[in-house]
Write an enzyme that holds these catalytic residues in place. Structure first.
Site, short mmCIF file in Angstrom:
data_model
loop_
_atom_site.label_atom_id
_atom_site.label_comp_id
_atom_site.label_asym_id
_atom_site.label_seq_id
_atom_site.Cartn_x
_atom_site.Cartn_y
_atom_site.Cartn_z
N CYS A 1 1.88 0.88 7.89
CA CYS A 1 2.70 -0.15 8.51
C CYS A 1 1.83 -1.03 9.40
O CYS A 1 0.73 -0.62 9.81
CB CYS A 1 3.84 0.48 9.31
SG CYS A 1 3.33 1.78 10.44
N PRO A 2 2.29 -2.23 9.72
CA PRO A 2 1.49 -3.13 10.56
C PRO A 2 1.48 -2.65 12.00
O PRO A 2 2.33 -1.85 12.43
CB PRO A 2 2.23 -4.46 10.43
CG PRO A 2 3.64 -4.08 10.11
CD PRO A 2 3.55 -2.84 9.26
N ILE B 1 0.83 -1.20 0.00
CA ILE B 1 0.00 0.00 0.00
C ILE B 1 0.86 1.25 0.00
O ILE B 1 0.61 2.20 -0.74
CB ILE B 1 -0.96 -0.01 1.20
CG1 ILE B 1 -1.91 -1.22 1.11
CG2 ILE B 1 -1.77 1.29 1.26
CD1 ILE B 1 -2.76 -1.43 2.35
N HIS C 1 -13.42 2.86 8.24
CA HIS C 1 -12.55 1.79 7.76
C HIS C 1 -13.01 1.32 6.39
O HIS C 1 -13.14 0.11 6.12
CB HIS C 1 -12.52 0.63 8.76
CG HIS C 1 -11.24 -0.15 8.74
ND1 HIS C 1 -10.74 -0.81 9.84
CD2 HIS C 1 -10.36 -0.39 7.74
CE1 HIS C 1 -9.61 -1.43 9.53
NE2 HIS C 1 -9.35 -1.19 8.26
N GLU D 1 -13.01 0.86 17.10
CA GLU D 1 -13.91 0.86 15.95
C GLU D 1 -15.16 0.05 16.29
O GLU D 1 -15.06 -1.11 16.67
CB GLU D 1 -13.23 0.28 14.72
CG GLU D 1 -12.07 1.12 14.23
CD GLU D 1 -11.38 0.54 12.98
OE1 GLU D 1 -11.85 -0.51 12.46
OE2 GLU D 1 -10.39 1.13 12.53
N SER E 1 -4.26 2.61 8.00
CA SER E 1 -3.61 1.35 8.33
C SER E 1 -4.26 0.69 9.55
O SER E 1 -5.16 -0.13 9.40
CB SER E 1 -2.12 1.58 8.55
OG SER E 1 -1.44 0.36 8.68
N ASP F 1 -9.18 6.83 8.37
CA ASP F 1 -10.09 5.76 7.96
C ASP F 1 -10.11 4.65 9.00
O ASP F 1 -10.93 3.75 8.92
CB ASP F 1 -9.66 5.20 6.59
CG ASP F 1 -10.68 4.23 6.03
OD1 ASP F 1 -11.88 4.52 6.14
OD2 ASP F 1 -10.28 3.18 5.48
#
Length: 317
Positions: free
Chosen positions: A207-208, A159, A284, A265, A235, A260
């Site tokens: 990044c993760p 991405i 998201h 969430e 992310s 996002d």
């Protein structure tokens, strides 16, 4: 492999509109819309592969998995919800879906930059209140070009690289921070995180989420950013210390944010991010388009088929 039973534990997370076909995963596919923690062990009895979407699978649960389970497939790029060490100890392979949404998520990040640069969120709120002075008088809000501005991309995965390509096409200067330092390229410089935060007009996170990246954007790192800079996160929400971000936004320490993803969430009903004038917040949405989700199920099927054939792909364990 003789046992090809696949259990999808929380399909509704992906299939909220009922348009996806999970039968392509295996001739023996059982699909549950959702699964409570206490239901999971009984539901996966006799299964060879288990599919989850952001469903917590901690060590104490994996230890109870039946011996038949040989594969956990996380239906997405991030897999921090699964205890990888416990899976390895149990002899279970874990795979993910690394690139199904690269273009769509990248476009979401770019959409955030374009809208923030035009103060679009404020303009839409003005129209919603019947305020048409942007049309009848003169433009009331800042409106700046992206060309010539500096974009800082944190992470150089699928991405991140796609965001860089789009930014370069828009004539932006691009900086990138990644754990593995790489040689600079034309209009792409690899720099430290501090340098990126100090010099960028837009910072986009790709990044993760893990122990090293959790809250990597916090009070200290936010203080390095320009007051005119914007922060974009498509992310994982917990990359950002959300209270620190809200304080920085309220104090004008940075110009705005496009989010996002959020640390919780959905956000709480009274979350300030919903109503802040310098914030664009979306649910998201980067992976939720039908085309993207159809691609997701297709790659899950590829993961499972490869495993059954003894040629596993996208292994993260």
């Amino acid at each position: 492999m003789s046992n090809q039973k696949v259990v999808v534990l929380n399909a509704a997370k992906m299939n909220y509109d009922g348009l996806l076909d999970f039968s392509i995963l295996s001739p023996e596919t059982i699909v549950y819309d959702d699964s409570a923690p206490e239901e999971i062990i009984s539901r996966i009895q006799g299964a060879c592969a288990v599919v989850t979407k952001e469903l917590p699978v901690p060590a104490e649960m994996i230890e109870q998995f039946p011996d038949s389970v040989k594969l956990i497939c996380e239906a997405g790029t991030g897999y921090n919800n699964i205890d990888i060490d416990a899976a390895v100890k149990k002899g279970i392979t874990v795979c993910n879906v690394p690139a199904y949404s690269s273009h769509r998520v990248a476009h979401t990040a770019v959409m955030m930059m374009l809208n923030l640069s035009s103060t679009m969120q404020t303009q839409m709120k003005m129209l919603a209140k019947g305020d048409r002075t942007n049309f009848t008088e003169h433009l009331q809000v800042p409106h700046v070009e992206l060309n010539g501005k500096t974009l800082g991309v944190v992470g150089y995965g699928n991405i991140g690289r796609q965001v860089i390509r789009v930014a370069q096409a828009m004539d932006m200067k691009v900086l990138c921070y990644t754990r593995t330092r790489r040689p600079d390229q034309e209009n792409l410089s690899f720099v430290s995180l501090d340098t990126l935060l100090k010099e960028s007009d837009y910072v986009s996170l790709h990044c993760p989420l893990n122990d090293k990246t959790r809250h990597m954007i916090n009070e200290e790192t936010l203080s390095l950013m320009k007051p005119s800079a914007f922060l974009i996160n498509t992310s994982r929400g917990a990359l950002i210390d959300q209270p620190a971000l809200i304080s920085a936004l309220a104090a004008g320490k940075i110009a705005g944010a496009g989010l996002d993803v959020q640390e919780t969430e959905p956000p709480a009903a009274d979350d300030p991010l919903y109503t802040m004038d310098n914030v664009i917040i979306t649910p998201h949405m980067g992976w939720k388009g039908l085309e993207t989700r159809q691609r997701l199920v297709g790659v899950i099927a590829d993961d499972i088929r490869g495993f059954f054939e003894g040629k596993p792909v996208n292994v993260v364990s």
